[in-house]
Design a protein around this motif. Structure first.
Motif, PDB file in Angstrom:
ATOM      1  N   LYS A 195       0.829  -1.198   0.000  1.00  0.00           N
ATOM      2  CA  LYS A 195       0.000   0.000   0.000  1.00  0.00           C
ATOM      3  C   LYS A 195       0.865   1.250   0.000  1.00  0.00           C
ATOM      4  CE  LYS A 195      -3.532   2.437   2.684  1.00  0.00           C
ATOM      5  NZ  LYS A 195      -4.352   2.427   3.932  1.00  0.00           N
ATOM      6  N   MET A 196       0.507   2.210  -0.887  1.00  0.00           N
ATOM      7  CA  MET A 196       1.229   3.467  -0.941  1.00  0.00           C
ATOM      8  C   MET A 196       0.907   4.313   0.280  1.00  0.00           C
ATOM      9  SD  MET A 196       1.451   4.962  -4.781  1.00  0.00           S
ATOM     10  CE  MET A 196       2.039   3.934  -6.138  1.00  0.00           C
ATOM     11  N   VAL A 197       1.948   4.847   0.893  1.00  0.00           N
ATOM     12  CA  VAL A 197       1.777   5.728   2.040  1.00  0.00           C
ATOM     13  C   VAL A 197       1.419   7.125   1.569  1.00  0.00           C
ATOM     14  CG1 VAL A 197       2.944   6.739   4.051  1.00  0.00           C
ATOM     15  CG2 VAL A 197       3.353   4.355   3.425  1.00  0.00           C
ATOM     16  N   ILE A 198       2.053   7.569   0.495  1.00  0.00           N
ATOM     17  CA  ILE A 198       1.747   8.856  -0.129  1.00  0.00           C
ATOM     18  C   ILE A 198       1.813   8.685  -1.635  1.00  0.00           C
ATOM     19  CG2 ILE A 198       2.534  10.344   1.762  1.00  0.00           C
ATOM     20  CD1 ILE A 198       5.178  10.645   0.306  1.00  0.00           C
ATOM     21  N   LYS A 199       1.225   9.613  -2.370  1.00  0.00           N
ATOM     22  CA  LYS A 199       1.232   9.523  -3.827  1.00  0.00           C
ATOM     23  C   LYS A 199       2.636   9.775  -4.365  1.00  0.00           C
ATOM     24  CE  LYS A 199       0.070  14.378  -4.788  1.00  0.00           C
ATOM     25  NZ  LYS A 199      -0.893  15.288  -5.444  1.00  0.00           N
ATOM     26  N   PRO A 200       2.967   9.214  -5.535  1.00  0.00           N
ATOM     27  CA  PRO A 200       4.297   9.455  -6.124  1.00  0.00           C
ATOM     28  C   PRO A 200       4.522  10.938  -6.387  1.00  0.00           C
ATOM     29  CG  PRO A 200       3.192   7.617  -7.200  1.00  0.00           C
ATOM     30  CD  PRO A 200       2.170   8.271  -6.324  1.00  0.00           C
ATOM     31  N   GLN A 201       5.621  11.468  -5.871  1.00  0.00           N
ATOM     32  CA  GLN A 201       5.871  12.905  -6.026  1.00  0.00           C
ATOM     33  C   GLN A 201       7.344  13.290  -5.970  1.00  0.00           C
ATOM     34  OE1 GLN A 201       4.815  15.174  -2.217  1.00  0.00           O
ATOM     35  NE2 GLN A 201       3.716  13.225  -1.908  1.00  0.00           N
ATOM     36  N   PHE A 202       8.212  12.383  -5.551  1.00  0.00           N
ATOM     37  CA  PHE A 202       9.611  12.731  -5.354  1.00  0.00           C
ATOM     38  C   PHE A 202      10.437  12.445  -6.596  1.00  0.00           C
ATOM     39  CE2 PHE A 202       8.102  11.268  -1.089  1.00  0.00           C
ATOM     40  CZ  PHE A 202       7.938  12.546  -0.557  1.00  0.00           C
ATOM     41  N   GLY A 203      11.557  13.172  -6.702  1.00  0.00           N
ATOM     42  CA  GLY A 203      12.519  12.904  -7.760  1.00  0.00           C
ATOM     43  C   GLY A 203      13.434  11.766  -7.334  1.00  0.00           C
ATOM     44  N   LEU A 204      14.665  11.803  -7.788  1.00  0.00           N
ATOM     45  CA  LEU A 204      15.634  10.752  -7.502  1.00  0.00           C
ATOM     46  C   LEU A 204      15.682  10.412  -6.017  1.00  0.00           C
ATOM     47  CD1 LEU A 204      18.042   8.977  -8.508  1.00  0.00           C
ATOM     48  CD2 LEU A 204      19.507  10.948  -8.017  1.00  0.00           C
ATOM     49  N   VAL A 205      15.551   9.121  -5.687  1.00  0.00           N
ATOM     50  CA  VAL A 205      15.613   8.666  -4.297  1.00  0.00           C
ATOM     51  C   VAL A 205      16.628   7.526  -4.199  1.00  0.00           C
ATOM     52  CG1 VAL A 205      14.364   7.699  -2.352  1.00  0.00           C
ATOM     53  CG2 VAL A 205      13.224   9.326  -3.855  1.00  0.00           C
ATOM     54  N   PRO A 206      17.915   7.833  -3.996  1.00  0.00           N
ATOM     55  CA  PRO A 206      18.916   6.770  -3.912  1.00  0.00           C
ATOM     56  C   PRO A 206      19.110   6.238  -2.495  1.00  0.00           C
ATOM     57  CG  PRO A 206      19.995   8.892  -3.903  1.00  0.00           C
ATOM     58  CD  PRO A 206      18.511   9.168  -3.951  1.00  0.00           C
ATOM     59  N   HIS A 207      18.234   6.622  -1.569  1.00  0.00           N
ATOM     60  CA  HIS A 207      18.428   6.291  -0.166  1.00  0.00           C
ATOM     61  C   HIS A 207      17.286   5.430   0.360  1.00  0.00           C
ATOM     62  CE1 HIS A 207      21.695   9.215  -0.003  1.00  0.00           C
ATOM     63  NE2 HIS A 207      20.903  10.058  -0.611  1.00  0.00           N
ATOM     64  N   ILE A 208      17.412   5.015   1.610  1.00  0.00           N
ATOM     65  CA  ILE A 208      16.365   4.288   2.309  1.00  0.00           C
ATOM     66  C   ILE A 208      16.123   4.962   3.646  1.00  0.00           C
ATOM     67  CG2 ILE A 208      16.863   2.062   1.203  1.00  0.00           C
ATOM     68  CD1 ILE A 208      18.461   1.300   3.673  1.00  0.00           C
ATOM     69  N   PHE A 209      15.086   4.528   4.358  1.00  0.00           N
ATOM     70  CA  PHE A 209      14.835   5.079   5.680  1.00  0.00           C
ATOM     71  C   PHE A 209      15.922   4.643   6.654  1.00  0.00           C
ATOM     72  CE2 PHE A 209      10.680   6.089   4.100  1.00  0.00           C
ATOM     73  CZ  PHE A 209      10.307   7.184   4.855  1.00  0.00           C
ATOM     74  N   ALA A 210      16.357   5.592   7.463  1.00  0.00           N
ATOM     75  CA  ALA A 210      17.339   5.324   8.515  1.00  0.00           C
ATOM     76  C   ALA A 210      17.040   6.255   9.680  1.00  0.00           C
ATOM     77  CB  ALA A 210      18.757   5.549   8.007  1.00  0.00           C
ATOM     78  N   GLU A 211      16.962   5.684  10.858  1.00  0.00           N
ATOM     79  CA  GLU A 211      16.663   6.448  12.063  1.00  0.00           C
ATOM     80  C   GLU A 211      15.344   7.217  11.917  1.00  0.00           C
ATOM     81  OE1 GLU A 211      20.114   8.697  13.286  1.00  0.00           O
ATOM     82  OE2 GLU A 211      21.425   6.948  13.136  1.00  0.00           O
ATOM     83  N   GLY A 212      14.396   6.604  11.204  1.00  0.00           N
ATOM     84  CA  GLY A 212      13.054   7.159  11.101  1.00  0.00           C
ATOM     85  C   GLY A 212      12.847   8.206  10.037  1.00  0.00           C
ATOM     86  N   LEU A 213      13.905   8.597   9.344  1.00  0.00           N
ATOM     87  CA  LEU A 213      13.807   9.638   8.320  1.00  0.00           C
ATOM     88  C   LEU A 213      14.458   9.176   7.019  1.00  0.00           C
ATOM     89  CD1 LEU A 213      14.760  12.809  10.426  1.00  0.00           C
ATOM     90  CD2 LEU A 213      12.469  11.930   9.927  1.00  0.00           C
ATOM     91  N   ALA A 214      14.057   9.818   5.916  1.00  0.00           N
ATOM     92  CA  ALA A 214      14.672   9.535   4.616  1.00  0.00           C
ATOM     93  C   ALA A 214      14.824  10.830   3.829  1.00  0.00           C
ATOM     94  CB  ALA A 214      13.834   8.546   3.812  1.00  0.00           C
ATOM     95  N   PRO A 215      15.967  11.027   3.168  1.00  0.00           N
ATOM     96  CA  PRO A 215      16.129  12.192   2.306  1.00  0.00           C
ATOM     97  C   PRO A 215      15.396  11.985   0.987  1.00  0.00           C
ATOM     98  CG  PRO A 215      18.128  10.871   2.276  1.00  0.00           C
ATOM     99  CD  PRO A 215      17.181  10.194   3.214  1.00  0.00           C
ATOM    100  N   VAL A 216      14.704  13.024   0.519  1.00  0.00           N
ATOM    101  CA  VAL A 216      13.979  12.950  -0.751  1.00  0.00           C
ATOM    102  C   VAL A 216      14.185  14.245  -1.530  1.00  0.00           C
ATOM    103  CG1 VAL A 216      12.222  11.333   0.077  1.00  0.00           C
ATOM    104  CG2 VAL A 216      11.845  13.794   0.325  1.00  0.00           C
TER     105      VAL A 216
END
Length: 327
Positions: A261-282
């Motif tokens: 299930k999608m948490v939010i609609k697709p909207q971000f550009g390049l995402v080379p990272h994953i969640f870490a310590e509860g946050l993710a760079p987008v």
């Protein structure tokens, strides 16, 4: 080496906390994630290490460098690779043409006379150089190749899984991905096939019980029994981290949970990272910010480049800084 794009010389990198405040001022050409209390930084094309107070404990002097793991970091000095400790002292002197980025389970792969072997932290060959390719040790085994055939060895160099594959990954979560011709299999640590899938065209790795797989140009997720848990439908996908994975659809990225299930609609550009310590760079509108697991911005988009949080800090790059001050 870490793969941030080269930026203008007036851009500077530093470190922020979870509130988005600079803890280490932007004074570096590039900054990378903290590991074992130190972070790799680039100053005028040379690499060194800072602590969490921003002090350059190991001055920039290396041509290449990687993060600390098991107390040591791989560095390149005068064209040769070795390993330093957190005091900057060479524990493994720079003598190898190629060296794996880090020690894993007490050993690391190095290349000598065009062959790979494994050394310990005393710079002693535990497994002599005889392999054409070598990975890292994971779960007690390492993937290696001889004459274009891959298998797995243990820490004494004994062959545990015979050399018969055209490709074999390291183990993660008890499984390794292997390929013979165009047939993909997942094996356990005895070499037994756990499941096979004739339609795979790509695979990353298992994380939190699931792995992204590519089938007919679309990515989905399988479990460790080979069952398709999330049907192939995405243009790209990251492994799961902290219960969430990034997926790409029509050049935009979103987040899904393990039910697909999608948490939010697709909207971000390049995402080379994953969640870490509860946050993710987008990336959104050409600026990087940080979202939480609900997809809400915790730190608004404002950075030229951003990396994942590690040990409470995240590396970011900002415009208009020169020598640590606004220009």
């Amino acid at each position: 080496m870490p793969s941030f794009n080269a930026m203008s010389h007036i851009n500077r990198s530093g470190y922020i906390n979870r509130a988005g405040d600079f803890v280490i001022r932007p004074a570096f050409d590039m900054a990378y994630a903290f590991s074992e209390g130190l972070a790799l930084v680039d100053v005028e094309g040379k690499y060194g290490f800072v602590n969490k107070s921003g002090e350059l404990l190991i001055k920039p002097q290396y041509d290449e460098a990687m993060f600390f793991s098991e107390g040591l970091a791989c560095v390149e000095f005068n064209g040769k690779c070795g390993y330093i400790n957190t005091d900057g002292k060479f524990i493994v002197k720079p003598q190898y043409d190629t060296a794996f980025s880090r020690f894993c389970e007490g050993l690391t792969a190095v290349r000598k006379n065009k062959k790979y072997g494994f050394i310990n932290k005393n710079d002693e060959f535990v497994i002599r150089p005889k392999f054409d390719e070598a990975s890292w040790f994971a779960e007690g085994l390492a993937s290696v190749s001889i004459n274009d055939k891959y298998g797995h060895i243990d820490k004494t160099g004994e062959i545990v899984i015979e050399f018969k594959y055209d490709f074999a990954s390291p183990f993660d979560e008890g499984l390794a991905c292997t390929r013979i011709a165009d047939k993909w299999n997942f094996i356990n640590k005895t070499g037994m096939t756990v499941f096979r899938h004739p339609s795979f065209h790509g695979y990353t790795y298992f994380s939190e019980g699931l792995a992204p797989v590519l089938i007919d140009a679309k990515w989905g997720f399988i479990d460790k029994n080979g069952a398709m848990v999330i049907e192939p439908q995405f243009d790209s996908a990251t492994p799961f981290s902290e219960g969430l994975a990034f997926i790409e659809m029509n050049d935009k990225w979103s987040i899904i949970n393990k039910n697909g299930k999608m948490v939010i609609k697709p909207q971000f550009g390049l995402v080379p990272h994953i969640f870490a310590e509860g946050l993710a760079p987008v990336l959104i509108d050409a600026k990087w910010g940080f979202i939480d697991r609900n997809g809400d911005f915790v730190i608004k988009p404002q950075f030229e480049v951003a990396g994942s949080f590690s040990e409470g800090l995240a590396p970011v790059m900002v415009k208009g800084f020169k020598n640590g001050n606004r220009s």
